[in-house]
Each structure stands twice: as C-alpha cells, then as structure tokens.
Design an enzyme around this catalytic site. Structure first.
Site, mmCIF file in Angstrom:
data_model
loop_
_atom_site.group_PDB
_atom_site.id
_atom_site.type_symbol
_atom_site.label_atom_id
_atom_site.label_comp_id
_atom_site.label_asym_id
_atom_site.label_seq_id
_atom_site.Cartn_x
_atom_site.Cartn_y
_atom_site.Cartn_z
ATOM 1 N N LYS A 13 0.834 -1.212 0.000
ATOM 2 C CA LYS A 13 0.000 0.000 0.000
ATOM 3 C C LYS A 13 0.868 1.261 0.000
ATOM 4 O O LYS A 13 0.593 2.208 -0.726
ATOM 5 C CB LYS A 13 -0.916 0.035 1.244
ATOM 6 C CG LYS A 13 -1.785 -1.184 1.422
ATOM 7 C CD LYS A 13 -2.701 -1.054 2.625
ATOM 8 C CE LYS A 13 -2.005 -1.012 3.965
ATOM 9 N NZ LYS A 13 -1.301 -2.251 4.348
ATOM 10 N N ARG A 88 -8.560 0.886 10.248
ATOM 11 C CA ARG A 88 -8.147 -0.500 10.462
ATOM 12 C C ARG A 88 -9.175 -1.272 11.276
ATOM 13 O O ARG A 88 -8.974 -2.468 11.532
ATOM 14 C CB ARG A 88 -6.817 -0.529 11.189
ATOM 15 C CG ARG A 88 -5.641 -0.873 10.264
ATOM 16 C CD ARG A 88 -4.436 -0.800 11.079
ATOM 17 N NE ARG A 88 -3.297 -1.524 10.694
ATOM 18 C CZ ARG A 88 -2.234 -0.972 10.105
ATOM 19 N NH1 ARG A 88 -2.261 0.266 9.699
ATOM 20 N NH2 ARG A 88 -1.157 -1.688 9.911
ATOM 21 N N ARG A 127 11.792 -6.260 3.504
ATOM 22 C CA ARG A 127 11.563 -4.805 3.426
ATOM 23 C C ARG A 127 12.592 -4.056 4.275
ATOM 24 O O ARG A 127 12.916 -4.455 5.379
ATOM 25 C CB ARG A 127 10.153 -4.485 3.941
ATOM 26 C CG ARG A 127 9.880 -3.000 4.051
ATOM 27 C CD ARG A 127 8.416 -2.691 4.107
ATOM 28 N NE ARG A 127 7.799 -2.993 5.383
ATOM 29 C CZ ARG A 127 6.512 -2.766 5.643
ATOM 30 N NH1 ARG A 127 5.715 -2.288 4.704
ATOM 31 N NH2 ARG A 127 6.015 -3.066 6.815
ATOM 32 N N ARG A 160 12.234 -2.588 10.158
ATOM 33 C CA ARG A 160 11.328 -2.213 11.244
ATOM 34 C C ARG A 160 11.258 -3.334 12.276
ATOM 35 O O ARG A 160 11.260 -4.500 11.917
ATOM 36 C CB ARG A 160 9.915 -1.962 10.666
ATOM 37 C CG ARG A 160 9.787 -0.645 9.969
ATOM 38 C CD ARG A 160 8.507 -0.509 9.179
ATOM 39 N NE ARG A 160 7.302 -1.046 9.809
ATOM 40 C CZ ARG A 160 6.084 -0.889 9.317
ATOM 41 N NH1 ARG A 160 5.906 -0.209 8.193
ATOM 42 N NH2 ARG A 160 5.044 -1.403 9.925
ATOM 43 N N ARG A 171 0.744 -9.614 13.430
ATOM 44 C CA ARG A 171 0.058 -8.515 12.722
ATOM 45 C C ARG A 171 -0.957 -9.074 11.719
ATOM 46 O O ARG A 171 -2.015 -8.499 11.508
ATOM 47 C CB ARG A 171 1.080 -7.640 11.991
ATOM 48 C CG ARG A 171 1.894 -6.782 12.945
ATOM 49 C CD ARG A 171 3.148 -6.250 12.288
ATOM 50 N NE ARG A 171 2.897 -5.284 11.237
ATOM 51 C CZ ARG A 171 3.759 -5.018 10.256
ATOM 52 N NH1 ARG A 171 4.908 -5.646 10.188
ATOM 53 N NH2 ARG A 171 3.460 -4.136 9.350
HETATM 54 P P1 AMP Z 1 1.724 0.164 9.372
HETATM 55 O O1 AMP Z 1 2.959 0.953 9.100
HETATM 56 O O2 AMP Z 1 0.502 0.709 8.693
HETATM 57 O O3 AMP Z 1 1.923 -1.316 9.122
HETATM 58 O O4 AMP Z 1 1.425 0.311 10.940
HETATM 59 C C1 AMP Z 1 2.358 -0.104 11.906
HETATM 60 C C2 AMP Z 1 1.668 -0.268 13.249
HETATM 61 O O5 AMP Z 1 1.102 0.986 13.672
HETATM 62 C C3 AMP Z 1 0.496 -1.232 13.274
HETATM 63 O O6 AMP Z 1 0.928 -2.579 13.441
HETATM 64 C C4 AMP Z 1 -0.287 -0.716 14.494
HETATM 65 O O7 AMP Z 1 0.361 -1.077 15.703
HETATM 66 C C5 AMP Z 1 -0.135 0.775 14.340
HETATM 67 N N1 AMP Z 1 -1.222 1.379 13.503
HETATM 68 C C6 AMP Z 1 -1.068 2.012 12.303
HETATM 69 N N2 AMP Z 1 -2.246 2.439 11.845
HETATM 70 C C7 AMP Z 1 -3.175 2.074 12.746
HETATM 71 C C8 AMP Z 1 -4.591 2.208 12.825
HETATM 72 N N3 AMP Z 1 -5.297 2.824 11.856
HETATM 73 N N4 AMP Z 1 -5.213 1.696 13.910
HETATM 74 C C9 AMP Z 1 -4.532 1.091 14.910
HETATM 75 N N5 AMP Z 1 -3.204 0.918 14.886
HETATM 76 C C10 AMP Z 1 -2.516 1.397 13.820
#
Ligand code: AMP
Length: 221
Positions: A13, A88, A127, A160, A171
């Site tokens: 994404k 989410r 990644r 990360r 996740r």
């Molecule tokens: P991402 O970079 O989008 O994979 O997000 C990394 C982490 O941030 C996720 O595993 C969650 O812990 C947190 N996170 C990001 N966006 C959200 C969201 N919309 N709602 C809840 N947690 C989020």
C-alpha cells in the site's frame, strides 16, 4: 479526493501511495508513519503507542481518531488525501464516516490490495526503510544502489522492529480479525475495488490508475 488503501501489511500500500502522490499532488496520510515518528521523537503520543506498535497490536481507536482529526484539517489536505493504513477497524471507519459527513467530504474510492500469505511474508521480511526519509526498499525487487543506504537521501536503511517474522504473524492475525471486515463494509457502500497485490508495483499501480481514470477522478496520463 479521498482515497483509502486497504490491505494486509506487506500488500504494498505504501509504495502505491507514493506512486499516486507522484501523479496527483495530495498528501499521503500513513498512521503507521505518524506513530513511528512520534515514538522516535518520544512525544506523549509516541509513549502511549509504543508498546502496541512494537508488539504488532492495534493502537486504541481513540488515539488513532485524534491523529486523523488533527491531520485532515491541515491546509495541505484541502484538495484531498490518501489514507495508507487507516481505517483498520469498523469503529474507525464509522467514526471517519461521521467526520467526513460533518466536513462535507466523501470517500471517492477504497482500493483493497489482496495478497497471498507467501508474498506478504516474503515482502515484509525483505523490506527495509530509510531511517531518515521513510523511503521503502525491498532487498529482492527494489534494492538500494548502495547497500544499506537510501538512494534519495543517503540515510541508513533499517528493518522495522515489527517486520521480524514473529511479529509479522501476529500482525496478520490482527489484520484478519479487525481489519478484513472492512472489505465487506466498503463493498456494501459500493466503494471497493480489489487489486491483485501479488503483482509487481507497475501492474498494481496500472490497475489503480485505470480505476481512477474510469471514475473520472484523474486525467488519462
Ligand atoms: P503500518 O505501518 O501501517 O503497518 O502500521 C504499523 C503499526 O502501527 C500497526 O501494526 C499498528 O500497531 C499501528 N497502527 C497504524 N495504523 C493504525 C490504525 N489505523 N489503527 C490502529 N493501529 C494502527
């Protein structure tokens, strides 16, 4: 224009968000990036979110909604934005529906990036991200020119914490339980387009761009 990019971690994404932004100058709002920056800067938000993010759990909805409410009223969002990683949960989606209704804005399209388990694991474990500018690399498909260094800014590339295999699996479970129901939610609102996210970036982007063109949201090129 409001575009939502929905899909499991590793579906690409973020990369597609950058490609869309190159063509239409509207900001990408990545809640994950906002949270990681807050954690790095040690802000109150960062302290509250840290344990959730590092262990692959979702950050509580009320914190996420605060981030979104503050971000979308910034001036650079006047002509729209691209959400990467938000909403989410069904609750976040409903909250955003009511905020956008109040602001007299509407979601134009939700792209659902559907990817197979093997592709996700492979993409996430290879990644790397730039610790300075956030540029995303993949050691197999899109490696940096100089090992360990960002092509754009020379920053150090890191993996990360939550891209370690154990946390990836966690996740993905969270995604299945909490986020996947959004596919049905937006299908019901006739806003959803499914993209085959096993394809490479060019083909993924082509599908997205064709849909945006078909909807008259963008010009041909
Ligand atoms: P991402 O970079 O989008 O994979 O997000 C990394 C982490 O941030 C996720 O595993 C969650 O812990 C947190 N996170 C990001 N966006 C959200 C969201 N919309 N709602 C809840 N947690 C989020």
């Amino acid at each position: 224009m409001i575009i939502i990019l929905l899909g499991p971690p590793g579906a690409g994404k973020g990369t597609i968000a950058v490609e869309i932004k190159k063509k239409i100058d509207i900001p990408v709002i990545s809640t994950g990036d906002i949270l990681r920056n807050a954690i790095q800067d040690g802000t109150k938000l960062g302290q509250e979110a840290q344990d959730f993010v590092n262990s692959g759990k979702l950050v509580p909805d009320f914190l996420i909604m605060k981030i979104i409410e503050n971000r979308i009223i910034q001036q650079d969002c006047n002509h729209g934005f691209i959400f990467d990683g938000f909403p989410r949960t069904i609750h976040q989606a409903q909250e955003f529906d009511s905020i956008s209704h109040q602001l007299k804005k509407k979601i134009d399209q939700v792209f659902y990036f559907e990817a197979s388990h093997e592709v996700i694991i492979e993409r996430l474990s290879s990644r790397r991200v730039c610790s300075q500018c956030g540029m995303i690399y993949n050691l197999n498909y899109n490696p940096p020119r100089i090992q360990g260094k960002c092509d754009q800014c020379g920053g150090a590339l890191i993996q990360r914490d939550d891209d370690q295999v154990d946390t990836i699996e966690k996740r993905l479970k969270v995604y299945q339980n909490d986020t996947l129901p959004l596919v049905h939610y937006y299908q019901g609102k006739k806003l959803l387009t499914t993209i085959n996210a096993d394809q490479d970036v060019q083909d993924r982007f082509k599908e997205v761009w064709e849909k945006l063109t078909e909807l008259n949201l963008v010009g041909e090129n």
